[in-house]
Design a protein around this motif. Structure first.
Motif, PDB file in Angstrom:
ATOM      1  N   LEU A 184       7.022  -7.739   4.193  1.00  0.00           N
ATOM      2  CA  LEU A 184       7.780  -6.657   2.636  1.00  0.00           C
ATOM      3  C   LEU A 184       9.028  -6.732   3.558  1.00  0.00           C
ATOM      4  CD1 LEU A 184       5.512  -4.689   1.133  1.00  0.00           C
ATOM      5  CD2 LEU A 184       5.949  -7.156   0.502  1.00  0.00           C
ATOM      6  N   ALA A 185      10.365  -6.569   2.966  1.00  0.00           N
ATOM      7  CA  ALA A 185      11.812  -6.425   3.274  1.00  0.00           C
ATOM      8  C   ALA A 185      12.251  -5.085   3.775  1.00  0.00           C
ATOM      9  CB  ALA A 185      12.586  -6.987   1.899  1.00  0.00           C
ATOM     10  N   TRP A 186      12.367  -5.266   4.209  1.00  0.00           N
ATOM     11  CA  TRP A 186      12.950  -3.084   5.223  1.00  0.00           C
ATOM     12  C   TRP A 186      14.510  -2.945   4.349  1.00  0.00           C
ATOM     13  CZ3 TRP A 186      10.024  -0.769   8.401  1.00  0.00           C
ATOM     14  CH2 TRP A 186       8.690  -1.924   9.222  1.00  0.00           C
ATOM     15  N   ASP A 187      14.173  -1.758   3.882  1.00  0.00           N
ATOM     16  CA  ASP A 187      15.323  -1.333   3.123  1.00  0.00           C
ATOM     17  C   ASP A 187      16.044   0.065   3.324  1.00  0.00           C
ATOM     18  OD1 ASP A 187      16.740  -0.488   0.415  1.00  0.00           O
ATOM     19  OD2 ASP A 187      14.799  -0.937  -0.590  1.00  0.00           O
ATOM     20  N   LYS A 188      16.884  -0.052   3.770  1.00  0.00           N
ATOM     21  CA  LYS A 188      17.814   0.980   4.530  1.00  0.00           C
ATOM     22  C   LYS A 188      17.769   1.995   3.152  1.00  0.00           C
ATOM     23  CE  LYS A 188      22.344  -0.100   5.213  1.00  0.00           C
ATOM     24  NZ  LYS A 188      23.141   0.143   5.850  1.00  0.00           N
ATOM     25  N   ASP A 189      18.408   1.086   1.818  1.00  0.00           N
ATOM     26  CA  ASP A 189      18.532   2.480   1.177  1.00  0.00           C
ATOM     27  C   ASP A 189      17.729   3.182   0.226  1.00  0.00           C
ATOM     28  OD1 ASP A 189      21.290   1.638   1.328  1.00  0.00           O
ATOM     29  OD2 ASP A 189      20.896  -0.519   0.388  1.00  0.00           O
ATOM     30  N   THR A 190      16.352   3.203   0.533  1.00  0.00           N
ATOM     31  CA  THR A 190      15.707   4.255  -0.092  1.00  0.00           C
ATOM     32  C   THR A 190      15.561   5.723   0.529  1.00  0.00           C
ATOM     33  OG1 THR A 190      13.739   4.102   1.188  1.00  0.00           O
ATOM     34  CG2 THR A 190      14.201   1.746   0.100  1.00  0.00           C
ATOM     35  N   ASP A 191      15.101   6.923  -0.020  1.00  0.00           N
ATOM     36  CA  ASP A 191      15.065   8.040   0.446  1.00  0.00           C
ATOM     37  C   ASP A 191      13.560   8.425   0.687  1.00  0.00           C
ATOM     38  OD1 ASP A 191      17.338   8.595  -1.239  1.00  0.00           O
ATOM     39  OD2 ASP A 191      16.603   8.561  -2.527  1.00  0.00           O
ATOM     40  N   GLY A 192      12.807   7.276   1.104  1.00  0.00           N
ATOM     41  CA  GLY A 192      11.604   7.174   1.728  1.00  0.00           C
ATOM     42  C   GLY A 192      10.634   6.704   0.507  1.00  0.00           C
ATOM     43  N   LYS A 193      10.352   5.495   1.466  1.00  0.00           N
ATOM     44  CA  LYS A 193       9.427   4.870   0.152  1.00  0.00           C
ATOM     45  C   LYS A 193       7.937   4.004   1.198  1.00  0.00           C
ATOM     46  CE  LYS A 193       8.502   2.225  -3.913  1.00  0.00           C
ATOM     47  NZ  LYS A 193       9.686   1.732  -5.259  1.00  0.00           N
ATOM     48  N   TRP A 194       6.619   3.914   0.168  1.00  0.00           N
ATOM     49  CA  TRP A 194       5.858   3.140   1.732  1.00  0.00           C
ATOM     50  C   TRP A 194       5.524   2.416   0.544  1.00  0.00           C
ATOM     51  CZ3 TRP A 194       3.237   4.403   5.575  1.00  0.00           C
ATOM     52  CH2 TRP A 194       3.063   5.566   6.278  1.00  0.00           C
ATOM     53  N   MET A 195       5.499   1.277   1.434  1.00  0.00           N
ATOM     54  CA  MET A 195       5.217  -0.146   1.049  1.00  0.00           C
ATOM     55  C   MET A 195       4.259  -0.589   1.403  1.00  0.00           C
ATOM     56  SD  MET A 195       8.853  -1.886   2.326  1.00  0.00           S
ATOM     57  CE  MET A 195       8.760  -2.062   4.175  1.00  0.00           C
ATOM     58  N   GLU A 196       3.387  -1.114  -0.184  1.00  0.00           N
ATOM     59  CA  GLU A 196       1.955  -1.694  -0.261  1.00  0.00           C
ATOM     60  C   GLU A 196       1.959  -3.210  -0.044  1.00  0.00           C
ATOM     61  OE1 GLU A 196      -1.750  -1.629  -3.525  1.00  0.00           O
ATOM     62  OE2 GLU A 196       0.096  -0.396  -4.319  1.00  0.00           O
ATOM     63  N   THR A 197       1.412  -3.418   1.680  1.00  0.00           N
ATOM     64  CA  THR A 197       1.105  -5.045   1.171  1.00  0.00           C
ATOM     65  C   THR A 197      -0.687  -5.080   1.818  1.00  0.00           C
ATOM     66  OG1 THR A 197       1.277  -6.434   2.693  1.00  0.00           O
ATOM     67  CG2 THR A 197       1.805  -4.968   3.833  1.00  0.00           C
ATOM     68  N   LYS A 198      -1.719  -5.951   2.180  1.00  0.00           N
ATOM     69  CA  LYS A 198      -2.805  -6.006   2.913  1.00  0.00           C
ATOM     70  C   LYS A 198      -2.057  -6.956   3.582  1.00  0.00           C
ATOM     71  CE  LYS A 198      -4.583  -9.704  -0.156  1.00  0.00           C
ATOM     72  NZ  LYS A 198      -3.541 -10.185  -0.766  1.00  0.00           N
TER      73      LYS A 198
END
Length: 486
Positions: free
Chosen positions: A377-391
């Motif tokens: 998945l894409a890295w995102d520097k503009d979040t407030d801290g968020k888990w990314m879901e992927t298998k």
């Protein structure tokens, strides 16, 4: 007309080596834990090293001469003896590190034919391994005076394009004088001249621990000490291609380490550059770029080999049959390299923002470990801290040096596969895979031991390190995985 029967001769000499009846030399290796028998006449006529050794050793009561080589391994020395007697070695199933160590041993025993052959073999067929272990190779070969000229040229051809590999390394000041000179005399060294001066001064000061920290406290004797240390380096600086500000700010404070005539010539050249000087004016360096390649340039790794890339590609596609070097379906496009772009955590987020299908590679400091992770998945520097879901993410360590086996650990809690850190955290936190993350309280991954891998699998199947201790790094790289076009 001549008839050659070397195969039979080689076979008979190997039989002589294995004959335990007529030997008159014992060589003890591995801290005297292993020993080999040999024949003095064979040794001294095949190796000038053994000729000298045998001339200086008195035989024991059984008329046996004993040579002690504690630091060499039995496995390496066995191959050396096979070569001395039979002129044949089999490298078919040998690890590259073994071949490299064998080359060093052959050089030590002054077996020039063998060491030269192995040197050429490494350059022509093991280039990716040499680049992966670059710092180790560089320092080990430049500790040897005139040996391995081809390997030294191979390494210097890399350094002139990527000077920070050596000049910005933690062990730069331990570089041998001959190695430093071999670099700074190159016309194609891709670095600003004033920076070369700075590095030379830094190296020179590091060779003498008694020099005061504050330059204002230096005595005439202190400057003389530095001048003596750098007497072989100073002639290779291109003084007459520096700006006036650079001379005033950088050279003038150390003018007492220069010959008086040279300093007068530099001073005159700044005022009247058209007037001739007595000093030799070296040509300017042919600097092709003002900075190292941008992250958009294609490059391969200084951490892993092409074999590792094939292994990682196999994991990405979940293949049972491993990809080989001829059928890797992906290009590894370099996005970030620590030694090129810096080791600040924020740099990772700034450069990798928006990139998906990336592989993180980390070289752990003080070990042979290479560890990493794959994020589809894409890295995102503009979040407030968020888990990314992927298998499809996984973390791993790869076989390298003393690390005998690779470890693949796939995510088992997809909701906690990869974490995009908040903006506040990005100052200290880099890439984060559930059980493996990069962290530095000094905002430099090389300066403190805060990177971490869990010792038990929680979000991923299993741990990828045998140690649970936090660690620092030597280098890290981020690659974007792009499918090759036919």
């Amino acid at each position: 007309m001549s008839l050659n029967f070397f195969d039979k001769l080689s076979q008979n000499l190997i039989e002589l080596l294995n004959d335990k009846e007529e030997y008159n030399v014992i060589i003890e290796v591995e801290n005297k834990e292993k020993s080999f028998t040999a024949h003095s006449n064979v040794l001294k006529f095949r190796s000038s090293y053994f000729r000298r050794e045998l001339e200086n050793i008195q035989p024991n009561e059984n008329n046996i001469k004993i040579i002690i080589k504690s630091s060499i391994s039995a496995q390496i020395f066995n191959v050396i003896l096979q070569y001395i007697y039979g002129g044949i070695i089999d490298l078919k199933n040998c690890e590259t590190r073994f071949i490299y160590d064998l080359m060093l041993a052959a050089d030590e025993f002054e077996l020039d034919e063998l060491s030269n052959k192995l040197e050429t073999l490494l350059i022509e067929t093991k280039g990716s391994w040499l680049r992966t272990h670059f710092s180790f190779i560089y320092h080990s070969i430049f500790n040897r005076h005139d040996d391995f000229k081809k390997l030294k040229n191979f390494c210097n051809d890399i350094v002139v394009k990527y000077p920070n590999l050596i000049f910005d390394s933690n062990d730069f000041t331990s570089l041998k004088e001959s190695a430093l000179i071999s670099l700074i005399k190159r016309n194609d060294l891709q670095i600003e001249e004033i920076k070369i001066w700075d590095y030379v001064i830094k190296w020179g000061i590091a060779q003498t621990s008694t020099l005061p920290t504050n330059l204002d406290d230096w005595t005439k004797e202190n400057f003389l000490t530095l001048k003596t240390t750098l007497q072989q380096c100073l002639p290779h600086i291109r003084y007459f291609h520096l700006s006036g500000i650079e001379v005033l700010d950088k050279i003038k404070p150390y003018k007492r380490i220069l010959d008086k005539q040279l300093w007068n010539d530099i001073d005159q050249h700044l005022i009247a550059p058209e007037r001739p000087v007595k000093a030799t004016i070296l040509p300017p360096r042919s600097v092709l770029v003002t900075e190292l390649p941008t992250r958009a340039d294609k490059s391969f790794s200084t951490i892993i080999s092409e074999e590792h890339a094939a292994e990682i590609s196999t994991c990405i596609d979940r293949k049972i049959a491993a990809y080989t070097l001829t059928n890797i379906p992906y290009e590894f496009e370099l996005i970030l390299r620590g030694t090129r772009d810096g080791f600040a955590p924020q740099t990772f987020w700034n450069i990798c923002h928006g990139h998906a299908r990336t592989v993180i590679l980390v070289k752990v400091k003080g070990t042979d470990e290479i560890i990493g992770g794959y994020n589809p998945l894409a890295w995102d520097k503009d979040t407030d801290g968020k888990w990314m879901e992927t298998k499809d993410s996984f973390i791993f360590s790869v076989k390298n040096g003393n690390i005998e086996n690779s470890i693949l650990s796939r995510v088992n809690q997809p909701k906690y596969a990869v974490l995009n850190r908040s903006k506040n955290d990005q100052i200290q936190m880099g890439p984060h895979f559930g059980d493996f993350w990069m962290h530095s309280e000094k905002s430099d991954f090389t300066l403190d031991n805060y990177c971490y891998c869990r010792s038990i699998g929680i979000y991923y199947e299993k741990p990828i390190r045998s140690s649970s201790e936090r660690f620092s790094i030597i280098n890290y790289e981020v690659f974007k995985i792009v499918r090759k076009t036919i």
